[in-house]
Design a protein around this motif. Structure first.
Motif, PDB file in Angstrom:
ATOM      1  N   THR A 190    -112.982-107.210 -93.302  1.00  0.00           N
ATOM      2  CA  THR A 190    -113.129-106.271 -94.423  1.00  0.00           C
ATOM      3  C   THR A 190    -114.380-105.415 -94.230  1.00  0.00           C
ATOM      4  OG1 THR A 190    -112.026-107.811 -95.899  1.00  0.00           O
ATOM      5  CG2 THR A 190    -113.353-106.106 -96.940  1.00  0.00           C
ATOM      6  N   GLU A 191    -115.472-106.058 -93.815  1.00  0.00           N
ATOM      7  CA  GLU A 191    -116.731-105.334 -93.570  1.00  0.00           C
ATOM      8  C   GLU A 191    -116.574-104.347 -92.409  1.00  0.00           C
ATOM      9  OE1 GLU A 191    -120.188-105.169 -94.941  1.00  0.00           O
ATOM     10  OE2 GLU A 191    -118.582-105.416 -96.382  1.00  0.00           O
ATOM     11  N   VAL A 192    -115.879-104.783 -91.351  1.00  0.00           N
ATOM     12  CA  VAL A 192    -115.640-103.904 -90.193  1.00  0.00           C
ATOM     13  C   VAL A 192    -114.864-102.665 -90.646  1.00  0.00           C
ATOM     14  CG1 VAL A 192    -114.293-103.697 -88.053  1.00  0.00           C
ATOM     15  CG2 VAL A 192    -115.820-105.654 -88.377  1.00  0.00           C
ATOM     16  N   GLU A 193    -113.860-102.860 -91.489  1.00  0.00           N
ATOM     17  CA  GLU A 193    -113.061-101.728 -91.974  1.00  0.00           C
ATOM     18  C   GLU A 193    -113.913-100.771 -92.806  1.00  0.00           C
ATOM     19  OE1 GLU A 193    -109.618-103.565 -93.827  1.00  0.00           O
ATOM     20  OE2 GLU A 193    -109.193-104.580 -91.913  1.00  0.00           O
ATOM     21  N   ARG A 194    -114.793-101.343 -93.617  1.00  0.00           N
ATOM     22  CA  ARG A 194    -115.682-100.503 -94.437  1.00  0.00           C
ATOM     23  C   ARG A 194    -116.587 -99.658 -93.541  1.00  0.00           C
ATOM     24  NH1 ARG A 194    -120.653-100.457 -96.103  1.00  0.00           N
ATOM     25  NH2 ARG A 194    -121.241-102.419 -95.119  1.00  0.00           N
ATOM     26  N   LEU A 195    -117.176-100.303 -92.521  1.00  0.00           N
ATOM     27  CA  LEU A 195    -118.043 -99.577 -91.584  1.00  0.00           C
ATOM     28  C   LEU A 195    -117.252 -98.525 -90.812  1.00  0.00           C
ATOM     29  CD1 LEU A 195    -120.242-102.502 -90.240  1.00  0.00           C
ATOM     30  CD2 LEU A 195    -121.111-100.444 -91.350  1.00  0.00           C
ATOM     31  N   HIS A 196    -116.042 -98.897 -90.389  1.00  0.00           N
ATOM     32  CA  HIS A 196    -115.202 -97.974 -89.618  1.00  0.00           C
ATOM     33  C   HIS A 196    -114.967 -96.684 -90.420  1.00  0.00           C
ATOM     34  CE1 HIS A 196    -112.045 -96.390 -87.091  1.00  0.00           C
ATOM     35  NE2 HIS A 196    -111.147 -96.507 -88.042  1.00  0.00           N
ATOM     36  N   HIS A 197    -114.622 -96.811 -91.698  1.00  0.00           N
ATOM     37  CA  HIS A 197    -114.371 -95.614 -92.510  1.00  0.00           C
ATOM     38  C   HIS A 197    -115.645 -94.787 -92.665  1.00  0.00           C
ATOM     39  CE1 HIS A 197    -110.253 -96.546 -93.179  1.00  0.00           C
ATOM     40  NE2 HIS A 197    -110.540 -97.748 -93.649  1.00  0.00           N
ATOM     41  N   TYR A 198    -116.761 -95.476 -92.766  1.00  0.00           N
ATOM     42  CA  TYR A 198    -118.048 -94.772 -92.848  1.00  0.00           C
ATOM     43  C   TYR A 198    -118.331 -94.053 -91.518  1.00  0.00           C
ATOM     44  CZ  TYR A 198    -123.155 -94.225 -92.825  1.00  0.00           C
ATOM     45  OH  TYR A 198    -124.438 -93.732 -92.696  1.00  0.00           O
ATOM     46  N   TYR A 199    -118.107 -94.738 -90.405  1.00  0.00           N
ATOM     47  CA  TYR A 199    -118.387 -94.142 -89.092  1.00  0.00           C
ATOM     48  C   TYR A 199    -117.536 -92.898 -88.832  1.00  0.00           C
ATOM     49  CZ  TYR A 199    -121.055 -98.359 -87.903  1.00  0.00           C
ATOM     50  OH  TYR A 199    -121.972 -99.380 -87.883  1.00  0.00           O
ATOM     51  N   LEU A 200    -116.322 -92.898 -89.379  1.00  0.00           N
ATOM     52  CA  LEU A 200    -115.455 -91.739 -89.175  1.00  0.00           C
ATOM     53  C   LEU A 200    -116.010 -90.489 -89.875  1.00  0.00           C
ATOM     54  CD1 LEU A 200    -111.907 -93.358 -89.542  1.00  0.00           C
ATOM     55  CD2 LEU A 200    -113.048 -92.626 -87.429  1.00  0.00           C
ATOM     56  N   THR A 201    -116.911 -90.692 -90.834  1.00  0.00           N
ATOM     57  CA  THR A 201    -117.498 -89.534 -91.528  1.00  0.00           C
ATOM     58  C   THR A 201    -118.738 -89.009 -90.815  1.00  0.00           C
ATOM     59  OG1 THR A 201    -119.057 -90.816 -92.902  1.00  0.00           O
ATOM     60  CG2 THR A 201    -116.806 -90.580 -93.742  1.00  0.00           C
TER      61      THR A 201
END
Length: 207
Positions: A190-201
Motif C-alpha cells: 500500500t505504501e509502495v503504491e502511494r509513493l508510486h503515484h507521488y513519483y509519477l507527479t
C-alpha cells in the motif's frame, strides 16, 4: 525511443538486510516501473564468456572456476578475504563494469522513472547516479527476525552483516523518502503504491 525531456529519472532504493527492499522493489516492478538490481548486475558481469571472468581466472588461477566454467564465488571469497590487496584488485576490475551494466540497463527504461535497487547504494557512492533516494527502514530486531526466517544463518552472522552495511543513520541521512516497513506485506505494498503515484507527479525526481 526516449527524448531527452522524457528520459526517466532514477530512484535509488536501498535498505539494510531484512528491511524488505526486495519486496518493495518487486511491487514497484508489478506497477510497471523498470527496476535494475545492482546485485544482479554484479552477477551478470562475471558470467562465462564475459571478459571479467577470463581476467579473474588469469589472475587467481583455475581454482576460482567451477567444473562448468562458472565462477566459484566461495573460493574467490576465501581468497579475497585473506588478502585485502586482492579484494582491491577485484573491485577495481568489477566496479566500472558493474556501473556500465547498470547504466545500460537503466537506459532501456520506458517507464516515467526507473529504480536502481542496491543494498550498498550509499556505501558504494551509487546514490550519486540517482535523482532521489528511497530508504526502506525497519527496526533492527525485525530485520534480524526476518533474515533468520529467510536465510539459513545465525543471529551473529546477521549482526555482522548489519555492522558491515552503512549505519542506519548514514542511510537515512541520504534519504529523500523513508518507508518504515514494520507491518505486513499488504501494508508495505500500500505504501509502495502511494509513493508510486507521488513519483509519477515528479519531474526529474524532485517535487
Amino acid at each position: 525511443m526516449n527524448t531527452a525531456s522524457s528520459k526517466p529519472w532514477i530512484l535509488g532504493l536501498t535498505g539494510g538486510i531484512g528491511s524488505g527492499k526486495s519486496a518493495a522493489a518487486e511491487h514497484f516492478a508489478a506497477l510497471g516501473v523498470h527496476v535494475v538490481d545492482a546485485d544482479h548486475a554484479a552477477r551478470w558481469v562475471v558470467e562465462p564468456g564475459r571478459a571479467a571472468l577470463k581476467k579473474i581466472a588469469e589472475h587467481f588461477g583455475a581454482d576460482v572456476l567451477q567444473a562448468d566454467g562458472q565462477l566459484d564465488r566461495g573460493a574467490l571469497r576465501t581468497l579475497i578475504f585473506a588478502d585485502p590487496q586482492q579484494r582491491l584488485w577485484l573491485e577495481a576490475l568489477l566496479h566500472p563494469l558493474i556501473r556500465d551494466e547498470i547504466a545500460q540497463n537503466l537506459a532501456q527504461a520506458t517507464s516515467p522513472y526507473a529504480i536502481l535497487v542496491s543494498p550498498l547504494l550509499v556505501e558504494s557512492g551509487q546514490h550519486a547516479t540517482t535523482q532521489r533516494v528511497l530508504v526502506i527502514d525497519a527496526p533492527q530486531a525485525l530485520q534480524i527476525q526476518r533474515t533468520l526466517l529467510r536465510d539459513n544463518t545465525s543471529e551473529d552472522q546477521v549482526r555482522a552483516i548489519l555492522k558491515a552495511q552503512a549505519s542506519r543513520e548514514e542511510r537515512l541521512r541520504h534519504a529523500d523518502d523513508v518507508l518504515v516497513n514494520d507491518n505486513d506485506l499488504k501494508a508495505l505494498q500500500t505504501e509502495v503504491e502511494r509513493l508510486h503515484h507521488y513519483y509519477l507527479t515528479l519531474r526529474g525526481g524532485q517535487s
